[in-house]
Each structure stands twice: as structure tokens, then as C-alpha cells.
Design a protein around this motif. Structure first.
Motif, mmCIF file in Angstrom:
data_model
loop_
_atom_site.group_PDB
_atom_site.id
_atom_site.type_symbol
_atom_site.label_atom_id
_atom_site.label_comp_id
_atom_site.label_asym_id
_atom_site.label_seq_id
_atom_site.Cartn_x
_atom_site.Cartn_y
_atom_site.Cartn_z
ATOM 1 N N ASN A 2 0.841 -1.180 0.000
ATOM 2 C CA ASN A 2 0.000 0.000 0.000
ATOM 3 C C ASN A 2 0.883 1.239 0.000
ATOM 4 O O ASN A 2 1.750 1.412 0.852
ATOM 5 C CB ASN A 2 -0.894 0.008 1.249
ATOM 6 C CG ASN A 2 -2.000 1.032 1.149
ATOM 7 O OD1 ASN A 2 -1.782 2.159 0.726
ATOM 8 N ND2 ASN A 2 -3.189 0.612 1.540
ATOM 9 N N GLN A 4 -0.047 4.325 0.479
ATOM 10 C CA GLN A 4 -0.472 5.336 1.409
ATOM 11 C C GLN A 4 0.140 5.085 2.791
ATOM 12 O O GLN A 4 0.485 3.991 3.160
ATOM 13 C CB GLN A 4 -1.998 5.352 1.528
ATOM 14 C CG GLN A 4 -2.711 5.676 0.220
ATOM 15 C CD GLN A 4 -4.198 5.832 0.439
ATOM 16 O OE1 GLN A 4 -4.642 6.375 1.441
ATOM 17 N NE2 GLN A 4 -4.972 5.339 -0.483
ATOM 18 N N ASN A 10 -3.914 12.883 2.013
ATOM 19 C CA ASN A 10 -4.780 12.243 1.025
ATOM 20 C C ASN A 10 -6.027 13.076 0.758
ATOM 21 O O ASN A 10 -6.605 13.655 1.685
ATOM 22 C CB ASN A 10 -5.230 10.852 1.516
ATOM 23 C CG ASN A 10 -4.069 9.955 1.856
ATOM 24 O OD1 ASN A 10 -3.131 9.845 1.091
ATOM 25 N ND2 ASN A 10 -4.136 9.312 3.016
ATOM 26 N N CYS A 53 -7.740 8.682 -5.313
ATOM 27 C CA CYS A 53 -7.162 9.581 -4.305
ATOM 28 C C CYS A 53 -5.975 10.332 -4.894
ATOM 29 O O CYS A 53 -5.251 9.801 -5.740
ATOM 30 C CB CYS A 53 -6.696 8.802 -3.077
ATOM 31 S SG CYS A 53 -8.021 8.108 -2.065
ATOM 32 N N ASN A 55 -2.534 11.882 -3.509
ATOM 33 C CA ASN A 55 -1.681 11.762 -2.328
ATOM 34 C C ASN A 55 -0.431 12.627 -2.469
ATOM 35 O O ASN A 55 0.217 12.613 -3.517
ATOM 36 C CB ASN A 55 -1.242 10.309 -2.119
ATOM 37 C CG ASN A 55 -2.417 9.385 -1.837
ATOM 38 O OD1 ASN A 55 -3.519 9.850 -1.586
ATOM 39 N ND2 ASN A 55 -2.185 8.095 -1.905
ATOM 40 N N ILE A 65 -3.857 7.805 -7.065
ATOM 41 C CA ILE A 65 -3.950 6.382 -6.724
ATOM 42 C C ILE A 65 -5.366 5.870 -6.977
ATOM 43 O O ILE A 65 -6.348 6.542 -6.673
ATOM 44 C CB ILE A 65 -3.625 6.146 -5.229
ATOM 45 C CG1 ILE A 65 -2.299 6.818 -4.859
ATOM 46 C CG2 ILE A 65 -3.602 4.660 -4.900
ATOM 47 C CD1 ILE A 65 -1.091 6.191 -5.470
ATOM 48 N N ASP A 67 -7.857 2.614 -6.108
ATOM 49 C CA ASP A 67 -8.041 1.435 -5.243
ATOM 50 C C ASP A 67 -6.875 1.240 -4.279
ATOM 51 O O ASP A 67 -6.487 0.109 -3.973
ATOM 52 C CB ASP A 67 -8.241 0.175 -6.090
ATOM 53 C CG ASP A 67 -9.607 0.151 -6.761
ATOM 54 O OD1 ASP A 67 -10.529 0.807 -6.231
ATOM 55 O OD2 ASP A 67 -9.746 -0.487 -7.812
ATOM 56 N N GLU A 68 -6.300 2.343 -3.805
ATOM 57 C CA GLU A 68 -5.298 2.388 -2.738
ATOM 58 C C GLU A 68 -3.931 1.820 -3.104
ATOM 59 O O GLU A 68 -2.961 1.998 -2.365
ATOM 60 C CB GLU A 68 -5.809 1.674 -1.477
ATOM 61 C CG GLU A 68 -7.068 2.310 -0.895
ATOM 62 C CD GLU A 68 -7.452 1.668 0.429
ATOM 63 O OE1 GLU A 68 -7.047 0.513 0.685
ATOM 64 O OE2 GLU A 68 -8.148 2.328 1.207
ATOM 65 N N THR A 69 -3.802 1.140 -4.226
ATOM 66 C CA THR A 69 -2.519 0.511 -4.554
ATOM 67 C C THR A 69 -2.004 0.837 -5.953
ATOM 68 O O THR A 69 -0.794 0.809 -6.190
ATOM 69 C CB THR A 69 -2.626 -1.022 -4.448
ATOM 70 O OG1 THR A 69 -3.672 -1.480 -5.306
ATOM 71 C CG2 THR A 69 -2.901 -1.450 -3.019
#
Length: 229
Positions: A2, A4, A10, A53, A55, A65, A67-69
Motif C-alpha cells: 500500500n 499510502q 490524502n 485519491c 496523495n 492512486i 483502489d489504494e494501490t
């Protein structure tokens, strides 16, 4: 892994759009030669396709980003030549443009912030701009310059510098109002393939529904113009 972390700032996004321009080693980002510059690639990703997102890390890396990855955009604000990064914003949207010299690529991406329970989208955009301004220069789309005439008491036409013209003003321009000057943003030289343009025109001009479409657009513009009076 990840990307984040608790040290990363964020912001949730509603939309991300990117335009990628490729240049030959001998051309420049402002080149208009069809032999040197390929047609730009464009992509739009909506939040319905996965959590989006923006970041900003403590090491001044700016990511988009999904789906966070999945990193779909990245600018290293510390190592990238700041003169090659252009940032502009208005309302809840931020436009970033930067050059990747090693790949002869210019990337322009636009992000639209989402509202949350604590702040609206415009506030999130302003918070992001405030942080980014520590590393790069960011201008506001709606900044204007008023120039006074020394030979007349009348104010010269307003020119919005480095700005996106408002819908109201663009309607006036389209309807023939010459009191508004469009900034150089709207006067960029764009290369067109004559054959593709001709084929496109022939395709739509031969469509029996095209005249009605043009008439409908004109009627809508007239209605919008009248509503602004």
C-alpha cells in the motif's frame, strides 16, 4: 504494498483525466509539426471505476492512486525541474502539466476533488494547492488583469490571463461579443491532419440529422445568452 501512509496527505477524487503528448527528440512541447508531434492520448477515469485519491507524501511526491494501490500518476516535485511543472486550479479542480524530458512526453492531468463530511470539494482543492505551493508555483484560473487606457476614460477589455473563461463569457464570445479577449490558453496552435479533418467534415455534413443538430446548438446558445442578461 500500500503506497499510502499516515504521513501522506490524502484527498478523495471524483474524477481524473489525463492527456499525454509525445514529441520527437528534435521537437519541443510547443511544436505544431505533424511530422514531429503525434496525436495526444486522452483518458478519463471516474470514481465509479474504483476509489480515486490524490496523495502528497512528506518527500513531495504527488500521486494519483486508484483502489489504494495502483499508481496512475506520479510527479516528484523535488527532483523534477520546477520550471517544467505548471499548476492551475479553479473551484474544486486542479490541472497539472509537466514534462518528462527523458521520454519526450508532456503529461497534463486534471483532478476533481470530492466533498467529505468535514469539508466541501472546493476547500479540499484549496488545501491541496496551499501545500503544493510550497514546492511549485500554482496560479488561479480566474485571476484577471484590468488594464487602464491612458487615452480614454473607458476600461480596456478584460483579459483572463492563464485562465479558463467562464461559461457566461464563452457564450458571449461565441455569440459575437468582441469585448472579451480570450487568453493565449484559447489561442494555441494545434496541428490537424487535413485528410482526417476533411473526412470528418464529410461524414457529418452528409448526415441528414446534422443541420438539425447545428440548429439545436444555436438555439441552446441563444437561450443561454438570454438567461445571462
Amino acid at each position: 504494498m500500500n503506497v499510502q501512509s499516515s504521513l501522506t496527505k490524502n484527498w478523495i477524487l471524483l474524477r481524473y483525466a489525463v492527456e499525454i503528448n509525445h514529441y520527437s527528440p528534435l521537437s519541443t512541447p510547443n511544436s505544431t509539426s505533424s511530422n514531429e508531434q503525434q496525436q495526444p492520448q486522452r483518458q478519463i477515469i471516474d470514481c465509479s471505476e474504483g476509489l480515486l485519491c490524490l496523495n502528497l507524501t512528506t518527500t513531495q511526491q504527488l500521486y494519483v492512486i486508484r483502489d489504494e494501490t495502483e499508481k496512475i500518476e506520479c510527479i516528484d516535485l523535488l527532483t523534477t525541474d520546477s520550471s517544467s511543472i505548471i499548476g492551475t486550479y479553479t473551484g474544486d479542480s486542479l490541472l497539472m502539466s509537466y514534462v518528462i524530458p527523458s521520454d519526450n512526453i508532456q503529461r497534463k492531468f486534471l483532478v476533481k476533488f470530492a466533498s467529505t463530511a468535514t469539508q466541501n470539494a472546493r476547500q479540499h482543492c484549496e488545501d491541496c494547492v496551499k501545500l503544493l505551493s510550497n514546492s511549485i508555483t500554482i496560479t488561479h484560473f480566474d485571476s484577471i488583469s484590468l488594464t487602464s487606457s491612458s487615452s480614454s476614460s473607458m476600461t480596456n477589455p478584460i483579459e483572463k490571463l492563464n485562465s479558463i473563461v467562464s461559461i457566461d463569457d464563452m457564450i458571449k464570445v461565441l455569440m459575437g461579443d468582441n469585448s472579451i479577449q480570450l487568453s493565449t490558453y484559447y489561442n494555441q496552435e494545434i496541428s490537424y491532419d487535413d485528410y482526417q479533418t476533411k473526412d470528418c467534415l464529410e461524414k457529418y455534413l452528409c448526415d441528414e440529422t446534422f443541420p438539425d443538430f447545428v440548429a439545436n446548438v444555436a438555439a441552446i446558445l441563444d437561450t443561454m445568452k438570454d438567461s445571462q442578461k
